[in-house]
Write a protein that holds these residues in place. Structure first.
Motif, mmCIF file in Angstrom:
data_model
loop_
_atom_site.group_PDB
_atom_site.id
_atom_site.type_symbol
_atom_site.label_atom_id
_atom_site.label_comp_id
_atom_site.label_asym_id
_atom_site.label_seq_id
_atom_site.Cartn_x
_atom_site.Cartn_y
_atom_site.Cartn_z
ATOM 1 N N ASN A 90 0.838 -1.190 0.000
ATOM 2 C CA ASN A 90 0.000 0.000 0.000
ATOM 3 C C ASN A 90 0.881 1.250 0.000
ATOM 4 O O ASN A 90 1.934 1.265 0.630
ATOM 5 N N ILE A 91 0.441 2.279 -0.714
ATOM 6 C CA ILE A 91 1.077 3.595 -0.657
ATOM 7 C C ILE A 91 0.050 4.536 -0.046
ATOM 8 O O ILE A 91 -0.881 4.987 -0.717
ATOM 9 N N GLN A 92 0.213 4.815 1.216
ATOM 10 C CA GLN A 92 -0.839 5.502 1.964
ATOM 11 C C GLN A 92 -0.911 6.997 1.724
ATOM 12 O O GLN A 92 -1.964 7.613 1.928
ATOM 13 N N ASP A 93 0.187 7.607 1.301
ATOM 14 C CA ASP A 93 0.141 9.050 1.052
ATOM 15 C C ASP A 93 -0.033 9.370 -0.433
ATOM 16 O O ASP A 93 0.237 10.490 -0.880
ATOM 17 N N ALA A 94 -0.545 8.404 -1.195
ATOM 18 C CA ALA A 94 -0.854 8.650 -2.605
ATOM 19 C C ALA A 94 -2.224 9.307 -2.720
ATOM 20 O O ALA A 94 -3.147 8.976 -1.976
ATOM 21 N N ASP A 95 -2.348 10.226 -3.654
ATOM 22 C CA ASP A 95 -3.593 10.965 -3.868
ATOM 23 C C ASP A 95 -4.013 10.797 -5.319
ATOM 24 O O ASP A 95 -3.335 11.276 -6.230
ATOM 25 N N ILE A 96 -5.118 10.129 -5.533
ATOM 26 C CA ILE A 96 -5.563 9.836 -6.896
ATOM 27 C C ILE A 96 -5.901 11.106 -7.670
ATOM 28 O O ILE A 96 -5.911 11.118 -8.899
ATOM 29 N N HIS A 97 -6.147 12.202 -6.967
ATOM 30 C CA HIS A 97 -6.479 13.468 -7.622
ATOM 31 C C HIS A 97 -5.233 14.301 -7.935
ATOM 32 O O HIS A 97 -5.347 15.387 -8.508
ATOM 33 N N ASN A 98 -4.071 13.788 -7.558
ATOM 34 C CA ASN A 98 -2.805 14.465 -7.830
ATOM 35 C C ASN A 98 -2.200 13.854 -9.092
ATOM 36 O O ASN A 98 -1.837 12.673 -9.107
ATOM 37 N N GLN A 99 -2.068 14.652 -10.152
ATOM 38 C CA GLN A 99 -1.603 14.115 -11.430
ATOM 39 C C GLN A 99 -0.194 13.550 -11.337
ATOM 40 O O GLN A 99 0.120 12.526 -11.955
ATOM 41 N N LEU A 100 0.670 14.188 -10.542
ATOM 42 C CA LEU A 100 2.030 13.684 -10.374
ATOM 43 C C LEU A 100 2.002 12.302 -9.741
ATOM 44 O O LEU A 100 2.735 11.402 -10.164
ATOM 45 N N HIS A 101 1.165 12.116 -8.748
ATOM 46 C CA HIS A 101 1.049 10.812 -8.100
ATOM 47 C C HIS A 101 0.550 9.761 -9.088
ATOM 48 O O HIS A 101 1.041 8.628 -9.109
ATOM 49 N N ASN A 102 -0.422 10.125 -9.905
ATOM 50 C CA ASN A 102 -0.913 9.205 -10.932
ATOM 51 C C ASN A 102 0.195 8.828 -11.904
ATOM 52 O O ASN A 102 0.354 7.651 -12.250
ATOM 53 N N ASP A 103 0.957 9.815 -12.341
ATOM 54 C CA ASP A 103 2.030 9.565 -13.308
ATOM 55 C C ASP A 103 3.068 8.603 -12.728
ATOM 56 O O ASP A 103 3.556 7.715 -13.433
ATOM 57 N N ILE A 104 3.395 8.780 -11.451
ATOM 58 C CA ILE A 104 4.392 7.922 -10.813
ATOM 59 C C ILE A 104 3.865 6.500 -10.660
ATOM 60 O O ILE A 104 4.518 5.520 -11.046
ATOM 61 N N ILE A 105 2.684 6.381 -10.105
ATOM 62 C CA ILE A 105 2.148 5.067 -9.757
ATOM 63 C C ILE A 105 1.819 4.243 -10.997
ATOM 64 O O ILE A 105 1.986 3.020 -11.009
ATOM 65 N N LEU A 106 1.391 4.889 -12.055
ATOM 66 C CA LEU A 106 1.018 4.154 -13.265
ATOM 67 C C LEU A 106 2.171 4.038 -14.257
ATOM 68 O O LEU A 106 2.001 3.497 -15.338
ATOM 69 N N SER A 107 3.345 4.515 -13.872
ATOM 70 C CA SER A 107 4.520 4.394 -14.737
ATOM 71 C C SER A 107 5.207 3.059 -14.479
ATOM 72 O O SER A 107 4.776 2.273 -13.647
ATOM 73 N N VAL A 108 6.304 2.818 -15.185
ATOM 74 C CA VAL A 108 7.105 1.608 -14.942
ATOM 75 C C VAL A 108 8.416 1.975 -14.254
ATOM 76 O O VAL A 108 9.332 1.166 -14.193
ATOM 77 N N ASN A 109 8.477 3.204 -13.719
ATOM 78 C CA ASN A 109 9.689 3.679 -13.052
ATOM 79 C C ASN A 109 9.583 3.428 -11.552
ATOM 80 O O ASN A 109 9.096 4.272 -10.794
ATOM 81 N N ASP A 110 10.045 2.268 -11.111
ATOM 82 C CA ASP A 110 9.941 1.910 -9.697
ATOM 83 C C ASP A 110 10.726 2.852 -8.799
ATOM 84 O O ASP A 110 10.378 3.035 -7.630
ATOM 85 N N ASN A 111 11.782 3.462 -9.315
ATOM 86 C CA ASN A 111 12.588 4.364 -8.498
ATOM 87 C C ASN A 111 11.821 5.622 -8.091
ATOM 88 O O ASN A 111 12.160 6.278 -7.105
ATOM 89 N N ALA A 112 10.764 5.936 -8.833
ATOM 90 C CA ALA A 112 9.985 7.140 -8.524
ATOM 91 C C ALA A 112 9.143 6.976 -7.264
ATOM 92 O O ALA A 112 8.632 7.967 -6.731
ATOM 93 N N PHE A 113 9.001 5.753 -6.761
ATOM 94 C CA PHE A 113 8.219 5.544 -5.547
ATOM 95 C C PHE A 113 8.835 6.262 -4.348
ATOM 96 O O PHE A 113 8.167 6.448 -3.323
ATOM 97 N N ASP A 114 10.083 6.659 -4.456
ATOM 98 C CA ASP A 114 10.725 7.379 -3.358
ATOM 99 C C ASP A 114 10.107 8.759 -3.132
ATOM 100 O O ASP A 114 10.416 9.417 -2.130
ATOM 101 N N LYS A 115 9.242 9.201 -4.026
ATOM 102 C CA LYS A 115 8.511 10.455 -3.815
ATOM 103 C C LYS A 115 7.524 10.317 -2.655
ATOM 104 O O LYS A 115 7.085 11.316 -2.079
ATOM 105 N N PHE A 116 7.157 9.070 -2.322
ATOM 106 C CA PHE A 116 6.199 8.832 -1.246
ATOM 107 C C PHE A 116 6.937 8.475 0.046
ATOM 108 O O PHE A 116 8.035 7.930 0.019
#
Length: 201
Positions: A90-116
Motif C-alpha cells: 500500500n502507498i498511503q500518502d498517494a492521492d488519486i487526484h494528484n496528477q504527479l502521483h498518478n504519473d508515478i504510480i502508473l509508470s514503470v519507473n519503480d525508483n519514482a516511488f521514493d517520492k512517497f
C-alpha cells in the motif's frame, strides 16, 4: 486516497512453495484504456507468462485465454508450488487526484516511488520463513542494478535477500519480463531466466 495493491489479498501465497517470484507493485488505480492486469504480470506487454512456465519445462501461458484467466493462473501456480508477490502492499500518502502521483504510480519507473513517504511493505519475510524448508529460490523480476541505491525498492529487496541468506535459500534478480525493456528479446530473456533459476532436484 491511498493506493493499495490490486491483488492485495494474494500477496501472501498459500501452499508449500518451491519458488517465489517477487515484483514491485501493481496499483489498484486503473490505467488509461482500462489496461489493467487480471492477476500478476497479466498485462499484454509483459512476457512473464511466456518466460516463467517454460523455465520449468511447461508450455507458455502467454495466450490471452490463459494470461487473463486469474483462477487458472492461481491454480497453475499452486500445482507447481510457485508463489507470486510484490514488495509493496500500500502507498498511503498517494492521492488519486494528484496528477504527479498518478504519473508515478502508473509508470514503470519503480525508483519514482521514493517520492512517497508512507509505503507499507509486504511481509515477504513471513512467507519465506513459513516455507524455509521447501523454498529452492526467491527471485526479483527486475535487475537489481537498475534500482536507486538506498531507495525504497532497493532497501525492501535487500531485506528479502538478507532473509534468504540467513536461511541458505538461493536468491537472485532477473531481467524484467516487461517489454518496456527491449535490449533483450523474449527468447534471450527466457535464456537468462533459465540460466539463473536453480531448479529443485
Amino acid at each position: 486516497m491511498p493506493c493499495e495493491h490490486r491483488f492485495i489479498n494474494d500477496l501472501n501465497p498459500n501452499g508449500q512453495l518451491k519458488y517465489l517470484f517477487v515484483g514491485t507493485f501493481n496499483p489498484s488505480w486503473n490505467r488509461p484504456q482500462n489496461d489493467n492486469a487480471n492477476w500478476f504480470y497479466g498485462r499484454q506487454y509483459n512476457d512473464f507468462w511466456f518466460i516463467m512456465p517454460q523455465v520449468f519445462g511447461q508450455q507458455s501461458l502467454m495466450g490471452r485465454n490463459f494470461r487473463t484467466n486469474r483462477q487458472y493462473l492461481m491454480n497453475w501456480c499452486t500445482q507447481q508450488n510457485i508463489g507470486l508477490t510484490d514488495l509493496i502492499t500500500n502507498i498511503q500518502d498517494a492521492d488519486i487526484h494528484n496528477q504527479l502521483h498518478n504519473d508515478i504510480i502508473l509508470s514503470v519507473n519503480d525508483n519514482a516511488f521514493d517520492k512517497f513517504t508512507q509505503i507499507i511493505p509486504t511481509d515477504i519475510q513471513s512467507t519465506i520463513n513459513q516455507n524455509a524448508n521447501s523454498l529452492c529460490g526467491v527471485y526479483l523480476t527486475r535487475y537489481e542494478h537498475t534500482l536507486l541505491a538506498d531507495g525504497i525498492i532497493s532497501n525492501l529487496w535487500t531485506t528479502v535477500k538478507d532473509t534468504c541468506y540467513n536461511l541458505n535459500i538461493n536468491c537472485h534478480d532477473l531481467v524484467t519480463p516487461s517489454r518496456q525493456f527491449r535490449t533483450l528479446t523474449r527468447i534471450q530473456k527466457l535464456d537468462n531466466w533459465t540460466n539463473t533459476i536453480q531448479i529443485c532436484t
